[in-house]
Design a protein around this motif. Structure first.
Motif, PDB file in Angstrom:
ATOM      1  N   CYS A 368      -2.307  -2.581   8.574  1.00  0.00           N
ATOM      2  CA  CYS A 368      -1.024  -1.866   8.555  1.00  0.00           C
ATOM      3  C   CYS A 368      -0.128  -2.404   9.660  1.00  0.00           C
ATOM      4  O   CYS A 368      -0.553  -2.549  10.802  1.00  0.00           O
ATOM      5  CB  CYS A 368      -1.267  -0.379   8.768  1.00  0.00           C
ATOM      6  SG  CYS A 368       0.252   0.569   9.004  1.00  0.00           S
ATOM      7  N   ILE A 369       1.120  -2.724   9.314  1.00  0.00           N
ATOM      8  CA  ILE A 369       2.049  -3.198  10.341  1.00  0.00           C
ATOM      9  C   ILE A 369       3.072  -2.123  10.698  1.00  0.00           C
ATOM     10  O   ILE A 369       4.084  -2.408  11.327  1.00  0.00           O
ATOM     11  CB  ILE A 369       2.755  -4.494   9.903  1.00  0.00           C
ATOM     12  CG1 ILE A 369       3.454  -4.300   8.549  1.00  0.00           C
ATOM     13  CG2 ILE A 369       1.770  -5.651   9.842  1.00  0.00           C
ATOM     14  CD1 ILE A 369       4.417  -5.429   8.220  1.00  0.00           C
ATOM     15  N   ARG A 370       2.806  -0.895  10.279  1.00  0.00           N
ATOM     16  CA  ARG A 370       3.652   0.252  10.617  1.00  0.00           C
ATOM     17  C   ARG A 370       5.115   0.017  10.243  1.00  0.00           C
ATOM     18  O   ARG A 370       6.024   0.299  11.031  1.00  0.00           O
ATOM     19  CB  ARG A 370       3.524   0.581  12.108  1.00  0.00           C
ATOM     20  CG  ARG A 370       2.131   1.066  12.458  1.00  0.00           C
ATOM     21  CD  ARG A 370       2.031   1.463  13.899  1.00  0.00           C
ATOM     22  NE  ARG A 370       1.128   0.596  14.635  1.00  0.00           N
ATOM     23  CZ  ARG A 370       0.999   0.624  15.952  1.00  0.00           C
ATOM     24  NH1 ARG A 370       1.729   1.448  16.661  1.00  0.00           N
ATOM     25  NH2 ARG A 370       0.150  -0.183  16.552  1.00  0.00           N
ATOM     26  N   CYS A 371       5.330  -0.531   9.080  1.00  0.00           N
ATOM     27  CA  CYS A 371       6.694  -0.805   8.651  1.00  0.00           C
ATOM     28  C   CYS A 371       7.405   0.481   8.254  1.00  0.00           C
ATOM     29  O   CYS A 371       8.628   0.528   8.215  1.00  0.00           O
ATOM     30  CB  CYS A 371       6.710  -1.790   7.483  1.00  0.00           C
ATOM     31  SG  CYS A 371       5.925  -1.172   5.980  1.00  0.00           S
ATOM     32  N   GLY A 372       6.639   1.521   7.917  1.00  0.00           N
ATOM     33  CA  GLY A 372       7.266   2.800   7.584  1.00  0.00           C
ATOM     34  C   GLY A 372       7.756   2.910   6.152  1.00  0.00           C
ATOM     35  O   GLY A 372       8.367   3.902   5.787  1.00  0.00           O
TER      36      GLY A 372
END
Lengths: 440, 336
Positions: A368-372
């Motif tokens: 997960c790259i926490r792109c939202g």
């Protein structure tokens, strides 16, 4: 028609409906065998009332409803009960099913009316007749239709919402029903309004179906309070809570049902079927199935007996293409991939989608790259990113604190995830685990 | 069709086009004009420094990233290396640039668990390390060279040896001039980049255009640069109104130093920025405010790096405080 109203969030997949949107509904010939699982609806499985070797006519009840939240199952073709036992079910499990060897020479027409005429029936009698006819929601979850017609006495219902969104890509059975059977839909609406004792109904249709909007608008009876509304084509516009938000700007409370905000929602195909059983006198024994996707040679919208096996359905659609890769019961967002060609069509099977290798290429997973993006997509405003983290370490209590149970499993989060994390699958697993072993 | 060609997978069975590598590599691609302008302004030194910092970032990622050389395929280490290089002065010794990249990836990212796990922007952490370790080298700015082909400093200084800096080659950045000598720089020079500074500190307009491209492709959240630039503009306008002689106006503040690079490329790093929309606004406004505080009242002439790193540390709290309201729970305050 009202202005374009919609809900917040959601996703915009390619609707891919052009494959079958213009294909008129046609009948496939009776198969040699139909397979009828006892569990085709939400609620208790039906109780078997036939034995191996019994002769059944088309429309005969073969399993009775087990209590109020249950629905009977009827023979969808005349023939002989060949076997009763475990059989591949669209859920992916094996479930008890009745196999009927279809009598090639039987007339397949009922000898008498099995469902009474609706005119003159009291609401209670309508509810009973609808349950006896085995009518359930045809949109997927197959919730028994008669339960929706008898809301609890503490709920004041003011509006019937008829769900013609069909927001799942590829599927067109509801679309074709609205175009070809609009009169029948309005008869169903009339019966439902009569039974609920209300006057107002709104038909919500996504704007990617202008012909359906036009037909339904033109066919609306003048003596009823009917509104046909075009809605933004956006997934999951057809989810009950989203539809109520879009059409009435009411939010169903977290954990509650539509009745809490004075609404009954029924899918347009189910409304038409409700009318059909009273028109023909036959219970729910056949349905319209869209067979589509790049993996099918001749996509189309077919009327088939409930219980038709996947292999017969595909044979009627020209067979599988050479590069067919995945067969899905339902649409691409929430549908279930099946492994066996013997899996039967159920009352709730709105379509069969066959993807090809090019359509669903395998993708690599990344952290997960926490792109939202999942937060932006979630129609009920969950934080799938956090829930996904918790799910991988099986922290069920914390998932409940983070509102897991509000998740509708619509799949928007997985659809947008650039790291290919199977979020909605993780949530399905978590919900199942929690149900099995409740957390305090 | 044979049974072996069929798959049975969990829903949904279709996916939106973007993948993590396509996002990362599109960021790399969007940096091409920025890198090109750095090369245009600073000549071969720019190429050398960017190559060294990128090599420094890729080395630990491929050795320790867990997937071997495949760790490089997602493109995130390349972004770190290029961005770090863009924050460095063109004359910095190459071994320092390499070390900064290696530190950024090694201690900024891999010790946290690799892609997606780090708290701080790795490129900025690498730069913070260089700033602490080599304060002179990282604040030695070249004046314009006589020929494009000239090196802008002692790029080839040997490791651990002090670079030789002829006095005639050092200039000052517009922010340094403003802070220490009360000199201002014409606005157009700032926007186009014909001023002294780090490789990517020069042309604010080019960076802004690249950022618009990324925002249009939804590869960065426009709320972050919008709120950073908005808060810098707002606060600097207010201060400029109070005392125009002491506080420079918004145009100078927006286009000087590393603000554009920081706002468009550093603060928008998905891993180290908030996931909620409201969180992005708060995060950006906080950065803009801190940038001004450090620039105007701090000991340093530039504050973008520390402003972003400080706000990076607050991201988990911002995320927690800005969770959206769950559908069907009206009256708790909503996110839109």
């Amino acid at each position: 028609m009202r202005r374009n109203s919609t809900f917040h969030s959601g996703v915009h997949p390619d609707d891919a409906k052009e494959l079958t949107a213009a294909s008129p509904i046609r009948r496939l010939p009776f198969p040699d065998e139909v397979v009828l699982p006892l569990q085709q609806h939400t609620g208790a499985p039906a109780t078997l009332i036939v034995r191996v070797g019994d002769r059944v006519e088309r429309g005969d009840m073969i399993a009775a409803a087990e209590g109020f939240i249950s629905s009977p199952v009827h023979a969808s073709a005349a023939g002989r009960v060949a076997a009763i036992g475990p059989w591949p079910h669209p859920s992916g499990q094996y479930q008890t099913a009745v196999r009927i060897a279809v009598d090639r020479y039987a007339a397949q027409t009922p000898r008498r009316r099995l469902v009474p005429n609706w005119e003159g029936l009291s609401p209670k009698e309508i509810v009973a007749a609808v349950q006896q006819a085995g009518v359930v929601g045809l949109g997927g979850a197959a919730f028994p239709a008669h339960v929706k017609l008898s809301p609890p006495s503490d709920q004041v219902i003011d509006t019937l919402l008829v769900n013609g969104c069909e927001c799942e890509p590829y599927l067109t059975s509801d679309h074709r029903v609205m175009v070809e059977y609009s009169e029948r839909v309005y008869l169903g609406i009339r019966i439902m309004l009569d039974c609920l004792g209300i006057r107002r109904a709104i038909v919500g249709i996504e704007q990617n179906k202008p012909d359906a909007i036009a037909t339904m608008t033109a066919a609306a009876p003048v003596d009823l309070d009917i509104e046909v509304c075009g809605l933004e084509a956006k997934y999951p516009q057809g989810a009950e809570k989203m539809l109520i938000k879009s059409l009435l700007d009411r939010e169903v409370p977290s954990g509650g049902l539509p009745g809490k905000v004075g609404v009954v929602v029924q899918n347009v195909g189910s409304v038409a079927t409700l009318a059909e059983v009273f028109e023909t006198g036959l219970p729910l024994i056949e349905r319209i199935v869209t067979v589509t996707g790049p993996g099918v040679r001749e996509p189309g919208n077919w009327i088939v007996p409930v219980g038709t096996k996947l292999r017969d359905l595909l044979a009627g659609s020209g067979g599988l293409a050479d590069d067919a890769s995945e067969i899905i019961f339902g649409g691409p967002m929430m549908g279930v991939a099946v492994a066996s060609l013997d899996t039967p069509v159920l009352k709730g099977t709105s379509g069969v989608l066959v993807l090809s290798k090019g359509e669903a290429p395998p993708r690599e997973d990344y952290p997960c790259i926490r792109c939202g993006r999942c937060l932006d997509a979630c129609p009920v405003f969950l934080n799938p990113q956090r829930l996904g983290n918790l799910a991988t370490s099986e922290r069920w209590p914390e998932m409940l604190e983070n509102h897991l149970m509000d998740c509708m499993l619509c799949g928007c989060c997985s659809y947008v995830c650039p790291s290919n994390i199977p979020l909605s699958h993780l949530f399905t697993t978590a919900k199942t685990a929690i149900r099995r072993r409740p957390v305090a | 069709m044979t049974a072996s060609t069929r798959i049975v997978s969990a829903s949904p069975h279709i996916k939106q086009g973007d993948s993590t590598p396509t996002i990362m590599w599109s960021v790399v691609a969007s940096l091409v004009p920025v890198v090109a302008s750095a090369i245009y302004f600073f000549g071969p030194s720019a190429i050398l420094v960017l190559a060294a910092s990128t090599a420094g970032a890729l080395a630990p990622e491929s050795l320790l990233g867990g997937r071997g050389a495949r760790s490089l395929r997602d493109g995130s280490a390349a972004i770190t290396g290029i961005l770090l290089g863009l924050t460095l002065p063109p004359g910095i010794p190459l071994w320092m640039a390499f070390l900064g990249g290696a530190f950024g990836i090694g201690f900024g990212k891999l010790v946290f668990g690799g892609l997606g796990q780090n708290v701080f922007n790795p490129a900025l952490l690498g730069r913070a390390f260089l700033q602490a370790a080599f304060p002179v080298a990282i604040t030695t700015w070249p004046i314009r060279a006589e020929s494009w082909w000239n090196l802008r400093g002692d790029n080839f200084a040997l490791p651990l040896m002090s670079p030789s800096v002829p006095e005639a080659m050092t200039g000052a950045t517009p922010l340094g001039l403003m802070k220490f000598e009360q000199m201002t720089t014409p606005s157009w020079d700032l926007m186009l980049g014909t001023t002294g500074g780090s490789l990517g500190e020069t042309s604010g307009l080019i960076i802004l255009i690249c950022g618009l491209y990324l925002a249009a492709r939804r590869h960065l959240d426009w709320r972050i640069p919008a709120s950073i630039l908005g808060s810098v503009a707002l606060f600097s306008t207010l201060l400029h109104g109070l005392d125009a002689a002491r506080y420079p106006g918004p145009v100078f503040m927006l286009f000087s130093g590393g603000l554009m690079l920081g706002a468009v490329y550093m603060a928008t790093d998905m891993v180290t920025s908030p996931v909620t929309h409201r969180g992005c606004w708060i995060f950006g406004a906080g950065i803009g405010f801190l940038v001004l505080v450090i620039r105007l009242w701090g000991g340093l002439s530039e504050g973008v790096m520390y402003a972003i790193l400080l706000m990076n540390a607050l991201v988990p709290f911002i995320n927690r405080a800005t969770q959206p309201r769950i559908f069907g729970t009206l009256g708790v305050g909503g996110e839109s």
